[in-house]
Motif scaffolding. Structure first.
Motif, PDB file in Angstrom:
ATOM      1  N   ASN A   1       0.826  -1.211   0.000  1.00 41.21           N
ATOM      2  CA  ASN A   1       0.000   0.000   0.000  1.00 41.21           C
ATOM      3  C   ASN A   1       0.859   1.258   0.000  1.00 41.21           C
ATOM      4  OD1 ASN A   1      -2.391  -1.402  -0.023  1.00 41.21           O
ATOM      5  ND2 ASN A   1      -2.864  -1.083   2.136  1.00 41.21           N
ATOM      6  N   THR A   2       1.968   1.203   0.725  1.00 42.70           N
ATOM      7  CA  THR A   2       2.856   2.360   0.815  1.00 42.70           C
ATOM      8  C   THR A   2       3.476   2.688  -0.532  1.00 42.70           C
ATOM      9  OG1 THR A   2       3.365   1.837   3.128  1.00 42.70           O
ATOM     10  CG2 THR A   2       4.879   3.317   1.977  1.00 42.70           C
ATOM     11  N   VAL A   3       3.918   1.661  -1.252  1.00 37.40           N
ATOM     12  CA  VAL A   3       4.522   1.883  -2.567  1.00 37.40           C
ATOM     13  C   VAL A   3       3.463   2.344  -3.570  1.00 37.40           C
ATOM     14  CG1 VAL A   3       5.795   0.823  -4.469  1.00 37.40           C
ATOM     15  CG2 VAL A   3       6.319   0.177  -2.103  1.00 37.40           C
ATOM     16  N   ILE A   4       2.288   1.749  -3.498  1.00 40.26           N
ATOM     17  CA  ILE A   4       1.192   2.168  -4.380  1.00 40.26           C
ATOM     18  C   ILE A   4       0.854   3.631  -4.127  1.00 40.26           C
ATOM     19  CG2 ILE A   4      -1.298   1.899  -4.791  1.00 40.26           C
ATOM     20  CD1 ILE A   4      -0.872  -1.130  -4.437  1.00 40.26           C
ATOM     21  N   TYR A   5       0.802   4.020  -2.868  1.00 43.01           N
ATOM     22  CA  TYR A   5       0.531   5.421  -2.521  1.00 43.01           C
ATOM     23  C   TYR A   5       1.601   6.337  -3.110  1.00 43.01           C
ATOM     24  CZ  TYR A   5       0.267   9.714   0.188  1.00 43.01           C
ATOM     25  OH  TYR A   5       0.207  11.042   0.557  1.00 43.01           O
ATOM     26  N   ALA A   6       2.859   5.908  -3.040  1.00 45.68           N
ATOM     27  CA  ALA A   6       3.953   6.735  -3.546  1.00 45.68           C
ATOM     28  C   ALA A   6       3.750   7.056  -5.025  1.00 45.68           C
ATOM     29  CB  ALA A   6       5.285   6.015  -3.339  1.00 45.68           C
TER      30      ALA A   6
ATOM     31  N   TYR B   1      -7.588   0.081  -2.375  1.00 46.24           N
ATOM     32  CA  TYR B   1      -8.545   0.577  -3.363  1.00 46.24           C
ATOM     33  C   TYR B   1      -8.811   2.066  -3.188  1.00 46.24           C
ATOM     34  CZ  TYR B   1      -9.487  -4.354  -4.384  1.00 46.24           C
ATOM     35  OH  TYR B   1      -9.361  -5.675  -4.754  1.00 46.24           O
ATOM     36  N   ASN B   2      -8.908   2.522  -1.946  1.00 43.69           N
ATOM     37  CA  ASN B   2      -9.185   3.938  -1.704  1.00 43.69           C
ATOM     38  C   ASN B   2      -8.071   4.829  -2.236  1.00 43.69           C
ATOM     39  OD1 ASN B   2     -11.589   3.347  -0.491  1.00 43.69           O
ATOM     40  ND2 ASN B   2     -10.912   3.739   1.602  1.00 43.69           N
ATOM     41  N   THR B   3      -6.844   4.317  -2.217  1.00 45.25           N
ATOM     42  CA  THR B   3      -5.722   5.090  -2.759  1.00 45.25           C
ATOM     43  C   THR B   3      -5.920   5.341  -4.248  1.00 45.25           C
ATOM     44  OG1 THR B   3      -4.208   4.132  -1.117  1.00 45.25           O
ATOM     45  CG2 THR B   3      -3.218   5.148  -3.062  1.00 45.25           C
ATOM     46  N   PHE B   4      -6.348   4.319  -4.969  1.00 45.15           N
ATOM     47  CA  PHE B   4      -6.623   4.470  -6.399  1.00 45.15           C
ATOM     48  C   PHE B   4      -7.828   5.387  -6.628  1.00 45.15           C
ATOM     49  CE2 PHE B   4      -4.091   0.576  -6.709  1.00 45.15           C
ATOM     50  CZ  PHE B   4      -3.343   0.818  -7.858  1.00 45.15           C
ATOM     51  N   VAL B   5      -8.891   5.158  -5.881  1.00 42.52           N
ATOM     52  CA  VAL B   5     -10.107   5.964  -6.043  1.00 42.52           C
ATOM     53  C   VAL B   5      -9.810   7.441  -5.812  1.00 42.52           C
ATOM     54  CG1 VAL B   5     -12.377   6.477  -5.063  1.00 42.52           C
ATOM     55  CG2 VAL B   5     -11.707   4.109  -5.437  1.00 42.52           C
ATOM     56  N   GLY B   6      -9.109   7.738  -4.728  1.00 47.10           N
ATOM     57  CA  GLY B   6      -8.790   9.128  -4.415  1.00 47.10           C
ATOM     58  C   GLY B   6      -7.923   9.786  -5.469  1.00 47.10           C
ATOM     59  N   SER B   7      -6.962   9.045  -5.990  1.00 44.61           N
ATOM     60  CA  SER B   7      -6.058   9.605  -7.004  1.00 44.61           C
ATOM     61  C   SER B   7      -6.778   9.858  -8.319  1.00 44.61           C
ATOM     62  CB  SER B   7      -4.878   8.653  -7.231  1.00 44.61           C
ATOM     63  OG  SER B   7      -4.108   8.524  -6.068  1.00 44.61           O
ATOM     64  N   TYR B   8      -7.610   8.906  -8.749  1.00 45.14           N
ATOM     65  CA  TYR B   8      -8.374   9.106  -9.980  1.00 45.14           C
ATOM     66  C   TYR B   8      -9.351  10.272  -9.833  1.00 45.14           C
ATOM     67  CZ  TYR B   8      -6.720   4.754 -12.133  1.00 45.14           C
ATOM     68  OH  TYR B   8      -5.957   3.773 -12.709  1.00 45.14           O
ATOM     69  N   ALA B   9     -10.034  10.335  -8.705  1.00 48.13           N
ATOM     70  CA  ALA B   9     -11.009  11.411  -8.498  1.00 48.13           C
ATOM     71  C   ALA B   9     -10.326  12.776  -8.481  1.00 48.13           C
ATOM     72  CB  ALA B   9     -11.770  11.179  -7.195  1.00 48.13           C
ATOM     73  N   ALA B  10      -9.152  12.854  -7.890  1.00 48.58           N
ATOM     74  CA  ALA B  10      -8.420  14.118  -7.818  1.00 48.58           C
ATOM     75  C   ALA B  10      -8.036  14.623  -9.199  1.00 48.58           C
ATOM     76  CB  ALA B  10      -7.171  13.954  -6.958  1.00 48.58           C
ATOM     77  N   ASP B  11      -7.892  13.717 -10.158  1.00 45.77           N
ATOM     78  CA  ASP B  11      -7.562  14.087 -11.541  1.00 45.77           C
ATOM     79  C   ASP B  11      -8.804  14.151 -12.424  1.00 45.77           C
ATOM     80  OD1 ASP B  11      -4.853  14.334 -11.097  1.00 45.77           O
ATOM     81  OD2 ASP B  11      -4.437  12.231 -11.514  1.00 45.77           O
ATOM     82  N   ALA B  12      -9.989  14.175 -11.780  1.00 44.95           N
ATOM     83  CA  ALA B  12     -11.272  14.226 -12.495  1.00 44.95           C
ATOM     84  C   ALA B  12     -11.473  13.003 -13.386  1.00 44.95           C
ATOM     85  CB  ALA B  12     -11.391  15.514 -13.327  1.00 44.95           C
TER      86      ALA B  12
END
Length: 224
Positions: A70-75, A104-115
């Motif tokens: 998760n840490t590397v994915i977040y990075a 999953y939330n890391t991916f969701v948050g990143s995609y949402a932040a980029d619209a």
């Protein structure tokens, strides 16, 4: 100490301790390595986090866990490198480590932040299929970014409708949760909300949400 240094981005100090442990014949624990990965994931040298994880795997003395991946994915997500984040997700699965809601939330948050709401909803769909139930953070990420990025194109009712979909899919108390997210609607609009709440089956909820999250005016599902 390494955890403290890591959170304060005192990289040299953290590495000094790890080097001392190795020289003294003390094998650092997984917690120690996870702290190092956390430290680098928040730094400009974020790719070092994956190097540490790969080193753990190659040595085989300490097996990475879900926190490690998760840490590397977040990075990578934090730096907009979604392709690399997806590669790590695949690597995580191949290693036998099951992703959790934080993954999953890391991916969701990143995609949402980029619209990239299409991709964000796809992740929600996938995690549900995998038996991982979205939590409040999952929905908050999308709602928060939708409000920031799509607000010029959305109506008050759109926002309420989106909230209802979230709550129905997550088995929440609809009126209470919606009010906590968006405040109160005008009394004249309540009948529309109640009608929508009664016709959102779980199988169609994400499709309705998908339409509402399109930020382009000509594509957005409008509830007027």
């Amino acid at each position: 100490m390494i955890s403290i240094y890591g959170r304060r981005q005192m990289i040299d100090k953290a590495n000094e301790i790890v080097n001392y442990m190795n020289e003294s014949g003390v094998t650092p624990s997984l917690t120690t390595y996870n702290s190092l990965m956390y430290m680098y994931s928040r730094s400009s040298n974020y790719e070092r986090a994956e190097e540490i994880l790969n080193d753990l795997v190659s040595r085989g003395r300490v097996k990475p866990d879900v926190i490690s991946y998760n840490t590397v994915i977040y990075a990578y997500c934090r730096n907009g490198r979604m392709k690399e984040a997806s590669r790590m997700f695949k690597k995580m699965a191949e290693s036998g480590v099951a992703p959790d809601v934080i993954t999953y939330n890391t991916f969701v948050g990143s995609y949402a932040a980029d619209a990239m709401f299409v991709e964000a909803i796809d992740v929600v769909r996938y995690m549900i299929r995998q038996g991982c139930r979205p939590n409040q953070s999952t929905y908050n990420s999308i709602v928060d970014w939708y409000c920031k990025l799509a607000a010029p194109y959305s109506t008050v009712f759109d926002m309420w409708a989106m909230g209802i979909v979230f709550c129905v899919l997550n088995d929440k108390d609809v009126p209470k949760e919606i009010i906590s997210l968006f405040g109160l609607l005008e009394e004249s609009e309540w009948h529309e909300v109640k009608e929508l709440a009664s016709v959102v089956p779980e199988s169609d909820g994400l499709d309705l949400l998908f339409n509402m999250l399109c930020i382009y005016p000509h594509k957005r599902g409008c509830a007027d």
